[in-house]
Design a protein around this motif. Sequence first.
Motif, PDB file in Angstrom:
ATOM      1  N   ALA A 121       0.845  -1.206   0.000  1.00  9.93           N
ATOM      2  CA  ALA A 121       0.000   0.000   0.000  1.00  9.93           C
ATOM      3  C   ALA A 121       0.873   1.247   0.000  1.00  9.93           C
ATOM      4  O   ALA A 121       2.103   1.176   0.003  1.00  9.93           O
ATOM      5  N   GLY A 122       0.173   2.416   0.011  1.00  8.59           N
ATOM      6  CA  GLY A 122       0.885   3.683   0.107  1.00  8.59           C
ATOM      7  C   GLY A 122       1.494   4.118  -1.212  1.00  8.59           C
ATOM      8  O   GLY A 122       1.387   3.443  -2.240  1.00  8.59           O
ATOM      9  N   LYS A 123       2.199   5.237  -1.179  1.00  5.90           N
ATOM     10  CA  LYS A 123       2.751   5.775  -2.424  1.00  5.90           C
ATOM     11  C   LYS A 123       3.936   4.974  -2.942  1.00  5.90           C
ATOM     12  O   LYS A 123       4.365   5.169  -4.077  1.00  5.90           O
ATOM     13  N   HIS A 124       4.498   4.072  -2.112  1.00  7.44           N
ATOM     14  CA  HIS A 124       5.634   3.249  -2.552  1.00  7.44           C
ATOM     15  C   HIS A 124       5.198   1.851  -2.970  1.00  7.44           C
ATOM     16  O   HIS A 124       6.039   0.958  -3.100  1.00  7.44           O
ATOM     17  N   GLN A 125       3.891   1.633  -3.155  1.00 10.96           N
ATOM     18  CA  GLN A 125       3.389   0.303  -3.495  1.00 10.96           C
ATOM     19  C   GLN A 125       4.133  -0.250  -4.706  1.00 10.96           C
ATOM     20  O   GLN A 125       4.347   0.427  -5.700  1.00 10.96           O
ATOM     21  N   GLY A 126       4.537  -1.504  -4.584  1.00 10.92           N
ATOM     22  CA  GLY A 126       5.276  -2.157  -5.661  1.00 10.92           C
ATOM     23  C   GLY A 126       6.433  -2.953  -5.107  1.00 10.92           C
ATOM     24  O   GLY A 126       6.560  -3.141  -3.885  1.00 10.92           O
ATOM     25  N   TRP A 127       7.302  -3.416  -6.010  1.00 14.79           N
ATOM     26  CA  TRP A 127       8.438  -4.228  -5.583  1.00 14.79           C
ATOM     27  C   TRP A 127       9.483  -3.364  -4.879  1.00 14.79           C
ATOM     28  O   TRP A 127       9.675  -2.197  -5.223  1.00 14.79           O
ATOM     29  N   ALA A 128      10.163  -3.953  -3.874  1.00 12.01           N
ATOM     30  CA  ALA A 128      11.200  -3.239  -3.126  1.00 12.01           C
ATOM     31  C   ALA A 128      12.258  -4.236  -2.681  1.00 12.01           C
ATOM     32  O   ALA A 128      11.999  -5.447  -2.587  1.00 12.01           O
ATOM     33  N   ALA A 129      13.463  -3.729  -2.403  1.00 13.96           N
ATOM     34  CA  ALA A 129      14.566  -4.562  -1.915  1.00 13.96           C
ATOM     35  C   ALA A 129      15.005  -4.051  -0.550  1.00 13.96           C
ATOM     36  O   ALA A 129      15.151  -2.835  -0.350  1.00 13.96           O
ATOM     37  N   VAL A 130      15.226  -4.976   0.375  1.00 15.73           N
ATOM     38  CA  VAL A 130      15.629  -4.608   1.735  1.00 15.73           C
ATOM     39  C   VAL A 130      17.100  -4.210   1.747  1.00 15.73           C
ATOM     40  O   VAL A 130      17.963  -4.946   1.263  1.00 15.73           O
ATOM     41  N   ILE A 131      17.390  -3.045   2.332  1.00 13.00           N
ATOM     42  CA  ILE A 131      18.771  -2.597   2.525  1.00 13.00           C
ATOM     43  C   ILE A 131      19.194  -2.850   3.966  1.00 13.00           C
ATOM     44  O   ILE A 131      20.202  -3.489   4.229  1.00 13.00           O
ATOM     45  N   THR A 132      18.409  -2.328   4.910  1.00 10.46           N
ATOM     46  CA  THR A 132      18.669  -2.560   6.336  1.00 10.46           C
ATOM     47  C   THR A 132      17.466  -3.260   6.942  1.00 10.46           C
ATOM     48  O   THR A 132      16.361  -2.704   6.946  1.00 10.46           O
TER      49      THR A 132
ATOM     50  N   ALA B 229      15.142  -4.630  16.787  1.00  9.04           N
ATOM     51  CA  ALA B 229      14.288  -4.328  17.932  1.00  9.04           C
ATOM     52  C   ALA B 229      14.045  -2.833  18.092  1.00  9.04           C
ATOM     53  O   ALA B 229      12.927  -2.386  18.304  1.00  9.04           O
ATOM     54  N   HIS B 230      15.135  -2.020  18.001  1.00 10.58           N
ATOM     55  CA  HIS B 230      14.969  -0.589  18.227  1.00 10.58           C
ATOM     56  C   HIS B 230      14.423   0.124  16.997  1.00 10.58           C
ATOM     57  O   HIS B 230      14.061   1.289  17.069  1.00 10.58           O
ATOM     58  N   GLN B 231      14.386  -0.563  15.824  1.00 16.89           N
ATOM     59  CA  GLN B 231      13.855   0.040  14.604  1.00 16.89           C
ATOM     60  C   GLN B 231      13.099  -1.051  13.837  1.00 16.89           C
ATOM     61  O   GLN B 231      13.658  -1.729  12.985  1.00 16.89           O
ATOM     62  N   PRO B 232      11.817  -1.256  14.176  1.00 13.00           N
ATOM     63  CA  PRO B 232      11.078  -2.397  13.626  1.00 13.00           C
ATOM     64  C   PRO B 232      10.661  -2.253  12.171  1.00 13.00           C
ATOM     65  O   PRO B 232       9.984  -3.129  11.657  1.00 13.00           O
ATOM     66  N   TRP B 233      11.045  -1.150  11.511  1.00 12.00           N
ATOM     67  CA  TRP B 233      10.693  -0.956  10.103  1.00 12.00           C
ATOM     68  C   TRP B 233      11.967  -1.014   9.255  1.00 12.00           C
ATOM     69  O   TRP B 233      12.904  -0.281   9.505  1.00 12.00           O
ATOM     70  N   PRO B 234      12.012  -1.884   8.240  1.00  8.19           N
ATOM     71  CA  PRO B 234      13.220  -1.979   7.415  1.00  8.19           C
ATOM     72  C   PRO B 234      13.384  -0.767   6.497  1.00  8.19           C
ATOM     73  O   PRO B 234      12.421  -0.075   6.170  1.00  8.19           O
ATOM     74  N   THR B 235      14.631  -0.515   6.106  1.00  3.26           N
ATOM     75  CA  THR B 235      14.932   0.501   5.098  1.00  3.26           C
ATOM     76  C   THR B 235      15.060  -0.208   3.759  1.00  3.26           C
ATOM     77  O   THR B 235      15.753  -1.236   3.660  1.00  3.26           O
TER      78      THR B 235
ATOM     79  N   ARG C 138      13.039   3.860  -7.206  1.00  3.73           N
ATOM     80  CA  ARG C 138      14.452   4.163  -6.965  1.00  3.73           C
ATOM     81  C   ARG C 138      14.663   5.090  -5.767  1.00  3.73           C
ATOM     82  O   ARG C 138      15.680   5.766  -5.677  1.00  3.73           O
ATOM     83  N   GLN C 139      13.710   5.106  -4.863  1.00  5.23           N
ATOM     84  CA  GLN C 139      13.860   5.883  -3.637  1.00  5.23           C
ATOM     85  C   GLN C 139      14.303   4.980  -2.496  1.00  5.23           C
ATOM     86  O   GLN C 139      13.921   3.805  -2.430  1.00  5.23           O
ATOM     87  N   ILE C 140      15.125   5.537  -1.589  1.00 11.19           N
ATOM     88  CA  ILE C 140      15.498   4.805  -0.386  1.00 11.19           C
ATOM     89  C   ILE C 140      14.662   5.372   0.757  1.00 11.19           C
ATOM     90  O   ILE C 140      14.754   6.556   1.082  1.00 11.19           O
ATOM     91  N   VAL C 141      13.825   4.529   1.342  1.00  8.62           N
ATOM     92  CA  VAL C 141      12.887   4.978   2.375  1.00  8.62           C
ATOM     93  C   VAL C 141      12.856   3.968   3.512  1.00  8.62           C
ATOM     94  O   VAL C 141      13.230   2.806   3.360  1.00  8.62           O
TER      95      VAL C 141
END
Length: 914
Positions: free
Chosen positions: A580-591, A595-601, A607-610
Amino acid sequence: MTEPEAGLAHVVAQFAAGYSFSFDDFQTDACLKLASGHGVLVAAPTGSGKTVVGEFACWLALRQGTKCFYTTPIKALSNQKFHDLVARHGADNVGLLTGDTSINSEAPIVVMTTEVLRNMIYARSRTLSGLSSVVMDEVHYLADRFRGAVWEEVILGLADSVQLVALSATVSNAEEFGEWLDEVRGEVDVVVSERRVVPLYQHVLVGRRLYDLFAGQAPTEVPLPQSRADVNPELLRLAKADARVTRDDSRRMRGRRVRGKIEARQRASGEGVIRAPRRDGAVEVLQQQNLLPAIFFIFSRQGCDQAVRQMLGSDIRLTDRAEREQLLQIAAKHVGMLTAADKRALDWDTFIEALGRGIAAHHAGLLPVFKAIVEEGFVKGLVKVVFATETLALGINMPARTVVVEKLVKYNGETHAELSPGEYTQLTGRAGRRGIDVEGHAVVFWQPGMDPRALAGLASRRTYPLKSSFAPTYNMAVNLVGSIGRVRARALLEQSFAQFQTDRRVVAMARQASRDDEQAEILWAQAECDRGDFRQYAELRDRIGALEAEAAKERKRDHRAEIAGSLTDLEAGDVFWIPAGKHQGWAAVITPAVAHQPWPTVMTAGRQIVQLADRDVTQPVTAISRVRVPKRFDVRSAADRRQLANSLAARAESLGERPVRTGRPRADAELADEIAELRAQLRVHPCHDCPDREEHARAAEQALRLTRGHERTRAKAKARAQSIANRFDRICGVLDSLGYLDGDRLTERGAMLTRIYNELDLLVAESIRDGVFDDLEVPALAAVLSSLVYESRGDQQGQMRTMPDSPSEQAQSRVRRIWRDLGIVERDNRVERTPAPDIGFADAAYQWASGVGLAAVLDSSGLPAGDFVRWVRQVIDLAGQIAQAPGTEALAPKCRQLVTVMRRDIADFAVDED
């Protein structure tokens, strides 16, 4: 005075004769109580001389031919106290134990960190033989949420025959703490002194003018009643004038024209323009008024370093030629092991230029050897200004004539919060050197919008309550069960200060519940209905509402847990669909998520890093494919971003569009059936058609709210009544499930866990048991072990990092799998989940263990030197624990080799703070 009392007074007088000053009443009183055989809790302000009482316990042990342990919270304080006691009693009589340092450990007086004593108690060390007393310096550290439990473990674990000498900063509930000590140790007396030996005067610096905070400037020797805390009317006038320039609502300055007119009026009236002080101007004012040396408290490391550079830019010099030479000699004495490359990496030239002028910074990011130079120079009166973080206020002995507090707010790790009265007291407590200064001074920088009355309240109150942070851990559980059995261990934990404080709250909660009962009965009387039992009808309605809320919450909870679990499973390089959201689509995990940051980068298809957020992940996600993410992926590198984007685009093209699952999980069928049945009962109830139904219902709803609150209070009280013991039971449940405990018996795994003192202790033990470390070379082993001790600071979170090589990457994947499996067992036993491993230090640990020089490691890691040394030593410490743990014989040689290769150069220097 009776003959026994005269004898005790004579003993104390003999001891006091060895000091160059007369003892205060509280020091004499505490020493007399110790001489009579009682334990003692001494609560007194910073710099008041509490340690004299601890030194009396050491002197008594030598006189009686027994042993005294002097414990401190940090290694730097242990080192300092060791040298003090050696100077007083001779090297043969004093030893030092700090984990990585052992000097004369069987001496009659041994200085050590509190953790070392805790470990000795659990190991039943022979060194404990003949121990008659233990001094616990800075005992208020037991409130520390990370390390505080150690103090209670020691207090509860020491033999009954050991006399306790607890030294604390001024706390507002010293009597409560003393009552607990008396209960668990027996015959512990409380000695409280709120009087400062050196009177403290409070000031506000506005521009370059120093104003007294209080009218008549009464020193804050003791807490001031509100009637005496009269604020200087000049400051009130300045605050009123400042309010004309500052918007009350947003604190934004008015337009230039309006402000210019107001400033012109201020000049014309003789007030002058009201400005916040500059640091260089403040130093010059303090120098002119003979208020140096001073400690400036700045609540950030970067701010401290920046302040030093500002001083260098202003050309301020606070030393003469002879003082500069002495400082350079001190520096040369300490840094013999540093190479020219090391000095360049550590910005030695800036440090030594500032030091020569009598200026320095002091914070945890500073290399320990640099801090040792600053501390020695300051104690000798050669360093005149130190810019420090608040950690200095809790650590070593560095009093000053003046303490400057630049701001009354600080970042606490989550938000910017105002200083509490206790924090303010702790900081300003360093002002005024006993035996040197006749008075101390606290100076606060004026800030736009400052309220002098609020500052006066802060300066005149002494509210610093001591709250227990005690909680059982896996290591604690196996040690206690192995030593005294599960039943006695449970009973011992119920004697903790945490439980003592909880029990008192339970009594207050019970009183409130009784009051709620009385009010509820009045409301039920108002809800009476002539058609039937309205209480029964109201409870039916309430039950339906509760079940509907429960169904909705359960759907939401299950859905969120499923999403969180799916995000945790993602690893660097995984390709997945953002639903969902404006980034809907395929993505690749960088980070990956931690525990202290439960959302991956991630890198998105655009081509945005979010960093993902709630709005992006409305459904569980799954890794469908993988792309390669370089281990040193640099988000600022256009080449790195382009390469990853191209790989992701190619993979997305082969995968095509992927449909997104929509809708929430269906409610539990049984729950839905129960709600339908209750609704049917409601419709046929005689009160359902009452014309006054809703009027009755309002009173009934209030009564039910009180009843529910009562039930929650009762349940909470019941849970709290055995909260520590219940947590211990749940922890033992995890250990039973994983084979570390067998009833009251330690298994081989349990015996190994007894020697792992680490926040991730069980994860370390499970990784050892799984053979994760067995085939790793030393650098890779260092990298993986670092993930089990390292914790990223707030400004380091989210950095793009992977493991240094393939073996360490594979081992880390196994560690993460073990962590996930452990989390399931913890969830089933209702135990708070073990924090996730953090690979933020892995590359630096790998390089250092490979022999890479300091300059290169600091350059590539971007870590402050002090942090780097601290984490290297944490890795060394964990490797040493594993090497000594039962059942790790095959792994031990490699761990000892790791200790050897990593304990070099600056990481082997004697001064430490942990």
